[in-house]
Design a protein around this motif. Structure first.
Motif, PDB file in Angstrom:
ATOM      1  N   TRP A 125       0.864  -1.175   0.000  1.00 23.87           N
ATOM      2  CA  TRP A 125       0.000   0.000   0.000  1.00 23.87           C
ATOM      3  C   TRP A 125       0.901   1.225   0.000  1.00 23.87           C
ATOM      4  O   TRP A 125       1.911   1.256   0.676  1.00 23.87           O
ATOM      5  CB  TRP A 125      -0.910  -0.002   1.217  1.00 23.87           C
ATOM      6  CG  TRP A 125      -2.020  -0.987   1.086  1.00 23.87           C
ATOM      7  CD1 TRP A 125      -1.964  -2.322   1.355  1.00 23.87           C
ATOM      8  CD2 TRP A 125      -3.333  -0.735   0.604  1.00 23.87           C
ATOM      9  NE1 TRP A 125      -3.172  -2.898   1.085  1.00 23.87           N
ATOM     10  CE2 TRP A 125      -4.033  -1.952   0.633  1.00 23.87           C
ATOM     11  CE3 TRP A 125      -3.987   0.413   0.168  1.00 23.87           C
ATOM     12  CZ2 TRP A 125      -5.356  -2.055   0.223  1.00 23.87           C
ATOM     13  CZ3 TRP A 125      -5.311   0.300  -0.232  1.00 23.87           C
ATOM     14  CH2 TRP A 125      -5.974  -0.912  -0.194  1.00 23.87           C
ATOM     15  N   VAL A 126       0.541   2.230  -0.770  1.00 20.91           N
ATOM     16  CA  VAL A 126       1.368   3.408  -0.967  1.00 20.91           C
ATOM     17  C   VAL A 126       0.635   4.639  -0.446  1.00 20.91           C
ATOM     18  O   VAL A 126      -0.565   4.811  -0.681  1.00 20.91           O
ATOM     19  CB  VAL A 126       1.703   3.590  -2.470  1.00 20.91           C
ATOM     20  CG1 VAL A 126       2.513   4.836  -2.696  1.00 20.91           C
ATOM     21  CG2 VAL A 126       2.435   2.376  -2.985  1.00 20.91           C
ATOM     22  N   LEU A 127       1.377   5.486   0.269  1.00 23.31           N
ATOM     23  CA  LEU A 127       0.868   6.792   0.685  1.00 23.31           C
ATOM     24  C   LEU A 127       1.739   7.834  -0.022  1.00 23.31           C
ATOM     25  O   LEU A 127       2.946   7.868   0.191  1.00 23.31           O
ATOM     26  CB  LEU A 127       0.965   6.961   2.198  1.00 23.31           C
ATOM     27  CG  LEU A 127       0.399   8.262   2.768  1.00 23.31           C
ATOM     28  CD1 LEU A 127      -0.300   7.993   4.076  1.00 23.31           C
ATOM     29  CD2 LEU A 127       1.442   9.323   2.953  1.00 23.31           C
ATOM     30  N   ASP A 128       1.121   8.608  -0.913  1.00 22.27           N
ATOM     31  CA  ASP A 128       1.858   9.697  -1.538  1.00 22.27           C
ATOM     32  C   ASP A 128       1.026  10.965  -1.466  1.00 22.27           C
ATOM     33  O   ASP A 128      -0.188  10.930  -1.333  1.00 22.27           O
ATOM     34  CB  ASP A 128       2.306   9.375  -2.968  1.00 22.27           C
ATOM     35  CG  ASP A 128       1.162   9.100  -3.921  1.00 22.27           C
ATOM     36  OD1 ASP A 128       0.005   9.143  -3.500  1.00 22.27           O
ATOM     37  OD2 ASP A 128       1.435   8.856  -5.101  1.00 22.27           O
ATOM     38  N   PHE A 129       1.706  12.085  -1.532  1.00 23.11           N
ATOM     39  CA  PHE A 129       1.074  13.372  -1.289  1.00 23.11           C
ATOM     40  C   PHE A 129       0.562  13.997  -2.578  1.00 23.11           C
ATOM     41  O   PHE A 129       1.180  13.874  -3.642  1.00 23.11           O
ATOM     42  CB  PHE A 129       2.065  14.315  -0.598  1.00 23.11           C
ATOM     43  CG  PHE A 129       2.427  13.857   0.778  1.00 23.11           C
ATOM     44  CD1 PHE A 129       1.630  14.193   1.857  1.00 23.11           C
ATOM     45  CD2 PHE A 129       3.530  13.064   1.005  1.00 23.11           C
ATOM     46  CE1 PHE A 129       1.942  13.766   3.131  1.00 23.11           C
ATOM     47  CE2 PHE A 129       3.862  12.628   2.268  1.00 23.11           C
ATOM     48  CZ  PHE A 129       3.057  12.975   3.341  1.00 23.11           C
ATOM     49  N   VAL A 130      -0.563  14.679  -2.459  1.00 26.53           N
ATOM     50  CA  VAL A 130      -1.162  15.399  -3.577  1.00 26.53           C
ATOM     51  C   VAL A 130      -0.337  16.669  -3.800  1.00 26.53           C
ATOM     52  O   VAL A 130       0.054  17.331  -2.838  1.00 26.53           O
ATOM     53  CB  VAL A 130      -2.636  15.743  -3.257  1.00 26.53           C
ATOM     54  CG1 VAL A 130      -3.259  16.560  -4.358  1.00 26.53           C
ATOM     55  CG2 VAL A 130      -3.417  14.469  -3.010  1.00 26.53           C
ATOM     56  N   PRO A 131      -0.035  17.022  -5.049  1.00 25.12           N
ATOM     57  CA  PRO A 131       0.760  18.228  -5.294  1.00 25.12           C
ATOM     58  C   PRO A 131       0.086  19.482  -4.731  1.00 25.12           C
ATOM     59  O   PRO A 131      -1.106  19.713  -4.942  1.00 25.12           O
ATOM     60  CB  PRO A 131       0.853  18.302  -6.815  1.00 25.12           C
ATOM     61  CG  PRO A 131       0.551  16.929  -7.289  1.00 25.12           C
ATOM     62  CD  PRO A 131      -0.342  16.305  -6.271  1.00 25.12           C
ATOM     63  N   ALA A 132       0.859  20.291  -4.013  1.00 23.76           N
ATOM     64  CA  ALA A 132       0.332  21.509  -3.403  1.00 23.76           C
ATOM     65  C   ALA A 132       0.343  22.688  -4.380  1.00 23.76           C
ATOM     66  O   ALA A 132      -0.424  23.620  -4.224  1.00 23.76           O
ATOM     67  CB  ALA A 132       1.131  21.860  -2.157  1.00 23.76           C
ATOM     68  N   GLU A 133       1.229  22.628  -5.365  1.00 23.76           N
ATOM     69  CA  GLU A 133       1.294  23.701  -6.352  1.00 23.76           C
ATOM     70  C   GLU A 133       1.581  23.103  -7.721  1.00 23.76           C
ATOM     71  O   GLU A 133       2.119  22.008  -7.837  1.00 23.76           O
ATOM     72  CB  GLU A 133       2.352  24.738  -5.987  1.00 23.76           C
ATOM     73  CG  GLU A 133       3.764  24.203  -5.972  1.00 23.76           C
ATOM     74  CD  GLU A 133       4.772  25.253  -5.552  1.00 23.76           C
ATOM     75  OE1 GLU A 133       5.741  25.442  -6.301  1.00 23.76           O
ATOM     76  OE2 GLU A 133       4.599  25.873  -4.495  1.00 23.76           O
ATOM     77  N   ALA A 134       1.217  23.843  -8.743  1.00 23.14           N
ATOM     78  CA  ALA A 134       1.407  23.363 -10.106  1.00 23.14           C
ATOM     79  C   ALA A 134       2.882  23.442 -10.499  1.00 23.14           C
ATOM     80  O   ALA A 134       3.623  24.291 -10.007  1.00 23.14           O
ATOM     81  CB  ALA A 134       0.571  24.193 -11.071  1.00 23.14           C
ATOM     82  N   LYS A 135       3.268  22.569 -11.391  1.00 15.16           N
ATOM     83  CA  LYS A 135       4.641  22.608 -11.897  1.00 15.16           C
ATOM     84  C   LYS A 135       4.748  23.711 -12.949  1.00 15.16           C
ATOM     85  O   LYS A 135       3.796  24.002 -13.663  1.00 15.16           O
ATOM     86  CB  LYS A 135       5.018  21.264 -12.505  1.00 15.16           C
ATOM     87  CG  LYS A 135       5.138  20.181 -11.475  1.00 15.16           C
ATOM     88  CD  LYS A 135       5.664  18.908 -12.077  1.00 15.16           C
ATOM     89  CE  LYS A 135       5.832  17.861 -10.989  1.00 15.16           C
ATOM     90  NZ  LYS A 135       6.429  16.643 -11.477  1.00 15.16           N
ATOM     91  N   ARG A 136       5.923  24.299 -13.012  1.00 10.90           N
ATOM     92  CA  ARG A 136       6.153  25.358 -13.983  1.00 10.90           C
ATOM     93  C   ARG A 136       7.498  25.100 -14.662  1.00 10.90           C
ATOM     94  O   ARG A 136       8.394  24.496 -14.071  1.00 10.90           O
ATOM     95  CB  ARG A 136       6.127  26.726 -13.319  1.00 10.90           C
ATOM     96  CG  ARG A 136       7.113  26.867 -12.186  1.00 10.90           C
ATOM     97  CD  ARG A 136       6.880  28.137 -11.377  1.00 10.90           C
ATOM     98  NE  ARG A 136       7.848  28.263 -10.316  1.00 10.90           N
ATOM     99  CZ  ARG A 136       7.785  27.634  -9.155  1.00 10.90           C
ATOM    100  NH1 ARG A 136       6.783  26.834  -8.891  1.00 10.90           N
ATOM    101  NH2 ARG A 136       8.718  27.805  -8.254  1.00 10.90           N
ATOM    102  N   PRO A 137       7.654  25.551 -15.886  1.00  8.81           N
ATOM    103  CA  PRO A 137       8.925  25.292 -16.580  1.00  8.81           C
ATOM    104  C   PRO A 137      10.055  26.156 -16.041  1.00  8.81           C
ATOM    105  O   PRO A 137       9.871  27.326 -15.711  1.00  8.81           O
ATOM    106  CB  PRO A 137       8.609  25.638 -18.032  1.00  8.81           C
ATOM    107  CG  PRO A 137       7.444  26.543 -17.965  1.00  8.81           C
ATOM    108  CD  PRO A 137       6.671  26.180 -16.732  1.00  8.81           C
ATOM    109  N   ASP A 138      11.226  25.554 -15.952  1.00  7.59           N
ATOM    110  CA  ASP A 138      12.418  26.271 -15.530  1.00  7.59           C
ATOM    111  C   ASP A 138      12.848  27.200 -16.665  1.00  7.59           C
ATOM    112  O   ASP A 138      12.866  26.799 -17.822  1.00  7.59           O
ATOM    113  CB  ASP A 138      13.530  25.263 -15.228  1.00  7.59           C
ATOM    114  CG  ASP A 138      14.801  25.922 -14.763  1.00  7.59           C
ATOM    115  OD1 ASP A 138      14.745  26.658 -13.768  1.00  7.59           O
ATOM    116  OD2 ASP A 138      15.844  25.701 -15.411  1.00  7.59           O
ATOM    117  N   PRO A 139      13.168  28.477 -16.364  1.00 10.94           N
ATOM    118  CA  PRO A 139      13.497  29.398 -17.447  1.00 10.94           C
ATOM    119  C   PRO A 139      14.787  29.040 -18.196  1.00 10.94           C
ATOM    120  O   PRO A 139      14.915  29.341 -19.381  1.00 10.94           O
ATOM    121  CB  PRO A 139      13.640  30.745 -16.752  1.00 10.94           C
ATOM    122  CG  PRO A 139      13.673  30.481 -15.305  1.00 10.94           C
ATOM    123  CD  PRO A 139      13.140  29.121 -15.063  1.00 10.94           C
TER     124      PRO A 139
END
Length: 92
Positions: free
Chosen positions: A23-37
């Motif tokens: 069984w796996v416990l993983d966290f829901v993303p708190a913020e959206a990913k953005r591209p590195d400049p």
């Protein structure tokens, strides 16, 4: 901090069932990913996305979440459906 608890599915790339009893416990993303400049890679400042905890049972995972005050959503295991057929059915 939200998390989800689920049982690992069988890999679609292989027929083996290794590590499907965990069984796996993983966290829901708190913020959206953005591209590195500079490089253009997707990333964020949320380090909880990198944490994946494995447990032997659903109760252990739920107890861990309750102990540390993590709001966890348990995704139940879908029932297995076996399609039993004979090899001769391929030629009908």
């Amino acid at each position: 901090m939200q998390a989800r608890i689920y049982k690992r599915p069988k890999s679609a790339m292989q027929s083996g069932k290794a590590q499907t009893d965990q069984w796996v416990l993983d966290f829901v993303p708190a913020e959206a990913k953005r591209p590195d400049p500079l490089m253009g890679w997707a990333g964020s400042g949320d380090t909880q996305q990198q944490v994946t905890l494995r447990f032997a049972s659903q109760e252990d995972a739920q107890a861990y979440a309750d102990k540390y005050g993590i709001a966890a959503i348990v995704h139940p295991v879908p029932p297995k459906r076996l399609k039993i057929q004979a090899y001769a059915d391929n030629f009908r």
